[in-house]
Design a protein around this motif. Structure first.
Motif, short mmCIF file in Angstrom:
data_model
loop_
_atom_site.label_atom_id
_atom_site.label_comp_id
_atom_site.label_asym_id
_atom_site.label_seq_id
_atom_site.Cartn_x
_atom_site.Cartn_y
_atom_site.Cartn_z
N GLY A 152 15.46 19.57 11.40
CA GLY A 152 16.50 19.60 10.36
C GLY A 152 17.55 18.58 10.83
N TYR A 153 17.41 17.39 11.63
CA TYR A 153 18.34 16.54 11.90
C TYR A 153 17.87 15.12 11.59
CZ TYR A 153 19.45 20.18 15.37
OH TYR A 153 19.77 21.31 15.88
N ALA A 154 18.73 14.55 10.66
CA ALA A 154 18.42 13.21 10.05
C ALA A 154 18.15 12.20 11.09
CB ALA A 154 19.50 13.01 8.93
N PRO A 155 17.04 11.40 11.14
CA PRO A 155 17.00 10.37 12.28
C PRO A 155 17.17 9.08 11.85
CG PRO A 155 14.94 11.39 11.64
CD PRO A 155 15.74 12.01 10.78
N PHE A 156 18.06 8.54 12.52
CA PHE A 156 18.34 6.97 12.27
C PHE A 156 17.93 6.14 13.40
CE2 PHE A 156 20.51 9.06 8.88
CZ PHE A 156 20.84 7.92 7.98
N VAL A 157 16.93 5.68 13.38
CA VAL A 157 16.30 4.82 14.38
C VAL A 157 16.75 3.25 14.49
CG1 VAL A 157 14.05 4.05 15.41
CG2 VAL A 157 14.17 6.03 14.52
N VAL A 158 17.19 2.89 15.49
CA VAL A 158 18.16 1.61 15.52
C VAL A 158 17.00 0.69 16.17
CG1 VAL A 158 19.96 0.25 16.57
CG2 VAL A 158 20.24 2.82 16.33
N SER A 189 0.76 -1.13 -0.01
CA SER A 189 0.08 0.11 0.16
C SER A 189 0.75 1.22 0.04
CB SER A 189 -1.02 0.00 1.26
OG SER A 189 -0.36 0.09 2.44
N TYR A 190 2.38 1.18 0.13
CA TYR A 190 3.12 2.26 0.12
C TYR A 190 3.90 2.14 -1.14
CZ TYR A 190 2.33 3.28 5.20
OH TYR A 190 1.73 3.67 6.27
N GLY A 191 3.56 2.99 -2.37
CA GLY A 191 4.15 3.05 -3.26
C GLY A 191 5.54 3.63 -3.42
N ALA A 192 6.22 4.00 -4.71
CA ALA A 192 7.63 4.47 -4.84
C ALA A 192 7.64 5.79 -4.08
CB ALA A 192 8.00 4.48 -6.19
N ASP A 193 6.65 6.61 -3.89
CA ASP A 193 6.89 7.92 -3.36
C ASP A 193 6.91 7.73 -2.06
OD1 ASP A 193 6.26 9.40 -5.76
OD2 ASP A 193 4.17 9.47 -5.43
N PHE A 194 7.08 6.61 -1.35
CA PHE A 194 7.42 6.48 0.17
C PHE A 194 8.65 5.67 0.22
CE2 PHE A 194 2.85 7.10 0.31
CZ PHE A 194 2.54 7.81 1.53
N ARG A 195 9.39 5.65 -0.66
CA ARG A 195 10.95 5.01 -0.63
C ARG A 195 11.91 6.11 -0.64
NH1 ARG A 195 8.52 0.28 -4.69
NH2 ARG A 195 6.93 -0.42 -3.36
N GLY A 196 11.98 7.13 -0.16
CA GLY A 196 12.96 8.09 -0.10
C GLY A 196 13.87 7.82 0.94
N ALA A 197 15.13 8.24 0.97
CA ALA A 197 16.32 7.97 1.74
C ALA A 197 16.76 9.32 2.21
CB ALA A 197 17.09 7.10 1.06
N LEU A 198 17.44 9.29 3.58
CA LEU A 198 18.05 10.49 4.14
C LEU A 198 19.54 10.09 4.21
CD1 LEU A 198 15.68 11.07 7.13
CD2 LEU A 198 15.99 12.42 4.96
N GLN A 200 10.03 4.33 8.79
CA GLN A 200 10.84 4.38 7.58
C GLN A 200 10.18 4.78 6.44
OE1 GLN A 200 14.12 2.77 6.84
NE2 GLN A 200 13.66 3.82 4.86
N ALA A 201 8.81 4.89 6.25
CA ALA A 201 8.30 5.06 5.01
C ALA A 201 8.25 6.82 5.11
CB ALA A 201 6.73 4.59 5.01
N LYS A 202 8.11 7.47 6.03
CA LYS A 202 7.77 8.89 6.33
C LYS A 202 8.86 9.87 6.83
CE LYS A 202 2.92 7.91 6.66
NZ LYS A 202 1.73 8.13 7.60
N TYR A 203 9.59 9.25 7.89
CA TYR A 203 10.14 10.42 8.75
C TYR A 203 11.65 9.93 9.08
CZ TYR A 203 5.10 11.33 9.58
OH TYR A 203 4.00 11.63 9.51
N ALA A 204 12.23 8.84 8.74
CA ALA A 204 13.49 8.45 9.36
C ALA A 204 13.94 7.38 8.65
CB ALA A 204 13.29 7.81 10.89
#
Length: 207
Positions: A161-167, A7-16, A187-191
């Motif tokens: 403005g800080y890139a979040p990397f959640v472990v 249900s999450y297409g390519a537009d939810f696959r960005g990366a930080l 992962q899909a939207k914020y981090a």
């Protein structure tokens, strides 16, 4: 998560990108979340060795480490509606043994420990200015709980403005369902959601 990913297409696959000046933040990794006797217990024991490992990497690479803890007055006057909504927060009344950080991941004297009253590590604290003063651009986020304070902190990190990397294995929740669902949505939207192995490798590449 069967069917959810579709249900999450390519537009939810960005990366930080992982920045040049990361910091490790240990969010509310206190006894209350790892002690079965605590009313706010979250079954987070598995995350403590992961956090300890990442602390070792950060300290070796001289990456800043920041902790948060939760503490309230006995009358809860500093907890507002959050205190009213969640009675389990009484485990964190000032002086409670459930509010202390376990010895295996205890902060060093030179590491910042911020006290907060709400979910996000940014809300009502000096975290944003502390990070700006250190010119931090990336946060490696661990602690408890995934659906609560981890999610809120990751979202506010992005918005500040800080890139979040959640472990993923450095966090925990009361049930696998909210844990996994929130990691998926973060992962899909914020981090960026990474494993401890990935986080350690990313931090090890930074002086």
């Amino acid at each position: 998560m069967t069917g959810l990913a579709e249900s999450y297409g390519a537009d939810f696959r960005g990366a930080l990108p992982f920045g040049d000046r990361p910091a490790l933040i240990v969010v509310d990794a206190v006894t209350g979340y790892v002690d079965p006797a605590a009313p706010i217990y979250a079954g987070g024991e598995h995350a403590l060795p992961v956090i300890a490992r990442l602390l070792g990497v950060a300290r070796q690479r001289q990456i800043p480490v920041i902790y948060t803890v939760v503490s309230y007055r006995a009358d809860g006057a500093d907890g507002g509606l959050f205190w009213r909504k969640l009675p389990a927060l009484r485990a964190f009344v000032e002086g409670s043994p459930f509010a202390r950080i376990p010895d295996q991941i205890a902060p060093r004297a030179d590491e910042l420990v911020l006290t907060k009253h709400y979910a996000s590590a940014f809300f009502g604290t000096t975290l944003a200015t502390d990070l700006a003063a250190r010119r931090i651009d990336t946060l490696v986020i661990t602690g408890f709980s995934t659906s609560g304070c981890i999610r809120a902190t990751a979202l506010d990190a992005l918005q500040n403005g800080y890139a979040p990397f959640v472990v993923s294995d450095g966090c925990g929740d009361r049930h696998p369902a909210p844990h996994e669902a929130n990691l998926f949505d973060l992962q899909a939207k914020y981090a960026e959601v990474v494993t401890a192995d990935q986080a350690a490798a990313l931090m090890a590449g930074k002086a």
